[in-house]
Design a protein around this motif. Structure first.
Motif, PDB file in Angstrom:
ATOM      1  N   LEU A 218       0.761  -1.372  -0.452  1.00 50.12           N
ATOM      2  CA  LEU A 218      -0.074  -0.093   0.080  1.00 50.12           C
ATOM      3  C   LEU A 218       1.343   1.507  -0.266  1.00 50.12           C
ATOM      4  CD1 LEU A 218      -3.035  -0.883   1.826  1.00 50.12           C
ATOM      5  CD2 LEU A 218      -2.991  -0.115  -0.008  1.00 50.12           C
ATOM      6  N   ASP A 219       1.712   1.037   0.631  1.00 53.50           N
ATOM      7  CA  ASP A 219       2.932   2.603   1.051  1.00 53.50           C
ATOM      8  C   ASP A 219       3.739   2.834  -0.983  1.00 53.50           C
ATOM      9  OD1 ASP A 219       2.209   2.803   3.493  1.00 53.50           O
ATOM     10  OD2 ASP A 219       3.991   1.683   4.221  1.00 53.50           O
ATOM     11  N   VAL A 220       3.721   1.445  -1.540  1.00 55.99           N
ATOM     12  CA  VAL A 220       4.415   1.635  -2.446  1.00 55.99           C
ATOM     13  C   VAL A 220       3.412   2.578  -3.844  1.00 55.99           C
ATOM     14  CG1 VAL A 220       5.095   1.129  -4.748  1.00 55.99           C
ATOM     15  CG2 VAL A 220       5.756   0.157  -2.407  1.00 55.99           C
ATOM     16  N   LEU A 221       1.764   1.834  -3.421  1.00 54.95           N
ATOM     17  CA  LEU A 221       0.566   2.588  -4.711  1.00 54.95           C
ATOM     18  C   LEU A 221       0.973   3.415  -4.136  1.00 54.95           C
ATOM     19  CD1 LEU A 221      -0.628  -0.520  -4.519  1.00 54.95           C
ATOM     20  CD2 LEU A 221      -0.391   0.793  -6.754  1.00 54.95           C
ATOM     21  N   THR A 222       0.876   4.044  -2.339  1.00 51.08           N
ATOM     22  CA  THR A 222       0.082   5.898  -2.472  1.00 51.08           C
ATOM     23  C   THR A 222       1.185   6.346  -2.677  1.00 51.08           C
ATOM     24  OG1 THR A 222      -0.114   5.476  -0.094  1.00 51.08           O
ATOM     25  CG2 THR A 222      -0.489   7.690  -0.055  1.00 51.08           C
ATOM     26  N   GLU A 223       2.992   5.975  -2.859  1.00 52.47           N
ATOM     27  CA  GLU A 223       3.846   7.325  -3.352  1.00 52.47           C
ATOM     28  C   GLU A 223       3.553   7.046  -4.769  1.00 52.47           C
ATOM     29  OE1 GLU A 223       9.052   7.349  -3.597  1.00 52.47           O
ATOM     30  OE2 GLU A 223       7.209   5.448  -2.787  1.00 52.47           O
ATOM     31  N   GLN A 224       3.407   5.996  -5.150  1.00 56.65           N
ATOM     32  CA  GLN A 224       3.429   6.151  -7.242  1.00 56.65           C
ATOM     33  C   GLN A 224       1.989   7.002  -7.528  1.00 56.65           C
ATOM     34  OE1 GLN A 224       2.206   2.600  -8.365  1.00 56.65           O
ATOM     35  NE2 GLN A 224       4.174   1.392  -8.164  1.00 56.65           N
ATOM     36  N   TYR A 225       1.126   7.085  -6.201  1.00 51.26           N
ATOM     37  CA  TYR A 225      -0.222   8.298  -6.366  1.00 51.26           C
ATOM     38  C   TYR A 225      -0.094   9.652  -5.956  1.00 51.26           C
ATOM     39  CZ  TYR A 225      -2.683   5.049  -9.215  1.00 51.26           C
ATOM     40  OH  TYR A 225      -2.986   4.047 -10.167  1.00 51.26           O
ATOM     41  N   GLY A 226       1.382   9.997  -4.755  1.00 51.76           N
ATOM     42  CA  GLY A 226       1.364  11.696  -4.641  1.00 51.76           C
ATOM     43  C   GLY A 226       0.495  10.999  -2.821  1.00 51.76           C
ATOM     44  N   ASP A 227      -0.092  10.676  -2.818  1.00 55.06           N
ATOM     45  CA  ASP A 227      -0.810  10.301  -1.446  1.00 55.06           C
ATOM     46  C   ASP A 227      -2.143   9.505  -1.904  1.00 55.06           C
ATOM     47  OD1 ASP A 227      -3.537  12.078  -2.046  1.00 55.06           O
ATOM     48  OD2 ASP A 227      -2.043  13.450  -2.629  1.00 55.06           O
ATOM     49  N   GLU A 228      -2.476   8.820  -0.116  1.00 56.59           N
ATOM     50  CA  GLU A 228      -3.778   8.157   0.279  1.00 56.59           C
ATOM     51  C   GLU A 228      -4.576   8.651  -0.460  1.00 56.59           C
ATOM     52  OE1 GLU A 228      -5.573   6.007   4.026  1.00 56.59           O
ATOM     53  OE2 GLU A 228      -4.035   6.788   3.913  1.00 56.59           O
ATOM     54  N   GLU A 229      -4.749   9.884  -0.663  1.00 58.65           N
ATOM     55  CA  GLU A 229      -6.388  10.450  -0.490  1.00 58.65           C
ATOM     56  C   GLU A 229      -6.584  10.601  -2.228  1.00 58.65           C
ATOM     57  OE1 GLU A 229      -9.194  11.583   1.114  1.00 58.65           O
ATOM     58  OE2 GLU A 229      -8.106  10.694   2.237  1.00 58.65           O
TER      59      GLU A 229
ATOM     60  N   THR B 139      -7.719  25.961  -6.591  1.00 60.08           N
ATOM     61  CA  THR B 139      -8.620  25.417  -6.497  1.00 60.08           C
ATOM     62  C   THR B 139      -8.276  24.248  -7.110  1.00 60.08           C
ATOM     63  OG1 THR B 139      -8.019  26.293  -8.869  1.00 60.08           O
ATOM     64  CG2 THR B 139      -9.561  27.581  -7.805  1.00 60.08           C
ATOM     65  N   ASP B 140      -7.380  23.525  -7.003  1.00 63.81           N
ATOM     66  CA  ASP B 140      -6.154  22.322  -7.524  1.00 63.81           C
ATOM     67  C   ASP B 140      -7.096  20.754  -5.802  1.00 63.81           C
ATOM     68  OD1 ASP B 140      -4.693  19.596  -7.815  1.00 63.81           O
ATOM     69  OD2 ASP B 140      -3.565  20.808  -7.959  1.00 63.81           O
ATOM     70  N   GLU B 141      -8.174  20.718  -6.352  1.00 59.39           N
ATOM     71  CA  GLU B 141      -8.594  20.160  -5.307  1.00 59.39           C
ATOM     72  C   GLU B 141      -7.988  18.865  -5.183  1.00 59.39           C
ATOM     73  OE1 GLU B 141     -12.644  18.966  -6.515  1.00 59.39           O
ATOM     74  OE2 GLU B 141     -12.981  20.356  -6.464  1.00 59.39           O
ATOM     75  N   GLY B 142      -6.943  18.027  -6.080  1.00 56.89           N
ATOM     76  CA  GLY B 142      -6.088  16.762  -5.561  1.00 56.89           C
ATOM     77  C   GLY B 142      -5.079  16.427  -4.557  1.00 56.89           C
ATOM     78  N   SER B 143      -4.706  18.424  -4.435  1.00 60.81           N
ATOM     79  CA  SER B 143      -3.718  18.706  -3.668  1.00 60.81           C
ATOM     80  C   SER B 143      -3.910  19.854  -2.681  1.00 60.81           C
ATOM     81  CB  SER B 143      -2.485  19.460  -4.065  1.00 60.81           C
ATOM     82  OG  SER B 143      -3.190  20.646  -4.754  1.00 60.81           O
ATOM     83  N   ALA B 144      -4.561  20.580  -2.536  1.00 59.80           N
ATOM     84  CA  ALA B 144      -5.477  20.935  -1.848  1.00 59.80           C
ATOM     85  C   ALA B 144      -5.823  20.572  -0.096  1.00 59.80           C
ATOM     86  CB  ALA B 144      -6.586  21.686  -1.926  1.00 59.80           C
ATOM     87  N   ALA B 145      -6.401  19.449  -0.817  1.00 61.84           N
ATOM     88  CA  ALA B 145      -6.541  18.119   0.622  1.00 61.84           C
ATOM     89  C   ALA B 145      -5.520  18.210   1.608  1.00 61.84           C
ATOM     90  CB  ALA B 145      -7.574  17.564  -0.055  1.00 61.84           C
ATOM     91  N   ASN B 146      -4.593  18.101   1.333  1.00 69.02           N
ATOM     92  CA  ASN B 146      -3.028  17.647   1.558  1.00 69.02           C
ATOM     93  C   ASN B 146      -2.337  18.929   1.584  1.00 69.02           C
ATOM     94  OD1 ASN B 146      -3.233  14.410   1.924  1.00 69.02           O
ATOM     95  ND2 ASN B 146      -3.143  15.108  -0.363  1.00 69.02           N
ATOM     96  N   GLY B 147      -3.117  20.381   1.810  1.00 73.55           N
ATOM     97  CA  GLY B 147      -2.520  21.574   1.966  1.00 73.55           C
ATOM     98  C   GLY B 147      -1.060  21.791   0.733  1.00 73.55           C
TER      99      GLY B 147
END
Length: 296
Positions: free
Chosen positions: A90-101, A194-202
């Motif tokens: 899961l950690d590998v996949l999360t890193e590939q996508y940038g974050d868990e969300e 307005t970048d919803e993908g990154s906004a939630a992660n600060g």
């Protein structure tokens, strides 16, 4: 969704899963119940079920048979998959996508979920642990791979950054003023970006190399010092305020540093090659009945 290449061979398609779930729901209630009408002409649950089985039944059942064989073989050989094993994947996949969300949202977009992904990971790891003992990787193979892929194995220069994206310059300058007055970058990203993908992660974008971002953004990010915040940067997406949080310098690959990575890559390739042979052998060992195949 982009998936971990190691898992790809064993993952069930989202459409097939969805069809299987719908079929299960149908069989749990009266088959003659009407699910739709067209000018009064009825379509029953039984008709829908038959259509789903005709379209997806064979593939879905074959996947279930394969999964059951792997499950039984894992029990026979005392192969276990720990929570730690699952978390590593899961950690590998999360890193590939940038974050868990982002990973979760991509799973949801494909009709899947984290629980489905964990089940797929267990299936993959069971299969890997069953096949891996028979795979041999020599030092010569590792050396050859290194020589052929030396350039791609090196560490390219990378930047870790966050951004706040807004539609117009006036808003960008307003946010920048708040930052200069001591405002928290992450909180302002959540409020304004307005970048919803990154906004939630600060506003975090993680690490990226050259060529991954639009030119105007990239030029500023790679020149900006760690900890500094940029003036508004205009791109085709709007106005960005960029904060660089870390950098990685370019690093030439060495055989010693790359050995484990190469070994894992070669192992993955061989697993994909050996999987079909291993599966065919197991199909011969187990007594399998498939009524859908018999009905053809």
């Amino acid at each position: 969704m982009k998936k971990n290449a190691k898992l790809a061979i064993w993952l069930v398609g989202a459409v097939v899963i969805a069809a299987l779930i719908v079929a299960a729901m149908i069989t749990s209630t009266a088959k003659n119940e009407t699910v739709a009408t067209v000018d009064g002409s009825k379509i029953t649950k039984e008709e829908l079920y038959d259509e789903l089985v005709a379209s997806y039944g064979t593939d879905t059942l074959n996947t279930m048979i394969t999964n059951k064989m792997i499950e039984l073989e894992a029990k026979k050989q005392n192969v276990t998959v720990s929570d730690e094993d699952i978390q590593k994947e899961l950690d590998v996949l999360t890193e590939q996508y940038g974050d868990e969300e982002t990973l979760k949202s991509q799973l949801e977009a494909s009709g899947s979920s984290m629980d489905d992904l964990k089940d797929d990971i267990v299936q993959y790891l069971q299969t890997r642990k069953l096949i891996e003992p028979s795979i041999k990787i020599t030092d010569e193979e590792i050396k050859t791979y290194f020589e052929e892929n030396k350039d791609s194995l090196g560490q390219a220069e990378q930047v870790e950054a966050s951004h706040i994206l807004v539609e117009d310059k006036a808003t960008a300058e307003k946010v920048l003023k708040k930052l200069k007055n001591g405002g928290d970058f992450a909180e302002l990203a959540k409020e304004y970006s307005t970048d919803e993908g990154s906004a939630a992660n600060g506003g975090s974008l993680g690490y990226f190399g050259k060529g991954e971002m639009v030119a105007e953004f990239e030029d500023v990010a790679f020149k900006l010092e760690v900890g500094k915040i940029s003036e508004p940067v205009k791109t085709e997406y709007g106005y960005h305020i960029i904060k660089v949080t870390n950098k990685k310098e370019a690093k030439e690959a060495t055989l010693k540093d790359s050995k484990e990575q190469i070994k894992e890559t070669l192992l993955t390739e061989k697993l994909q090659t050996e999987y079909a042979t291993w599966l065919q052998k197991k199909e011969e060992e187990y007594k399998i009945t498939n009524k859908l195949e018999e009905e053809k």
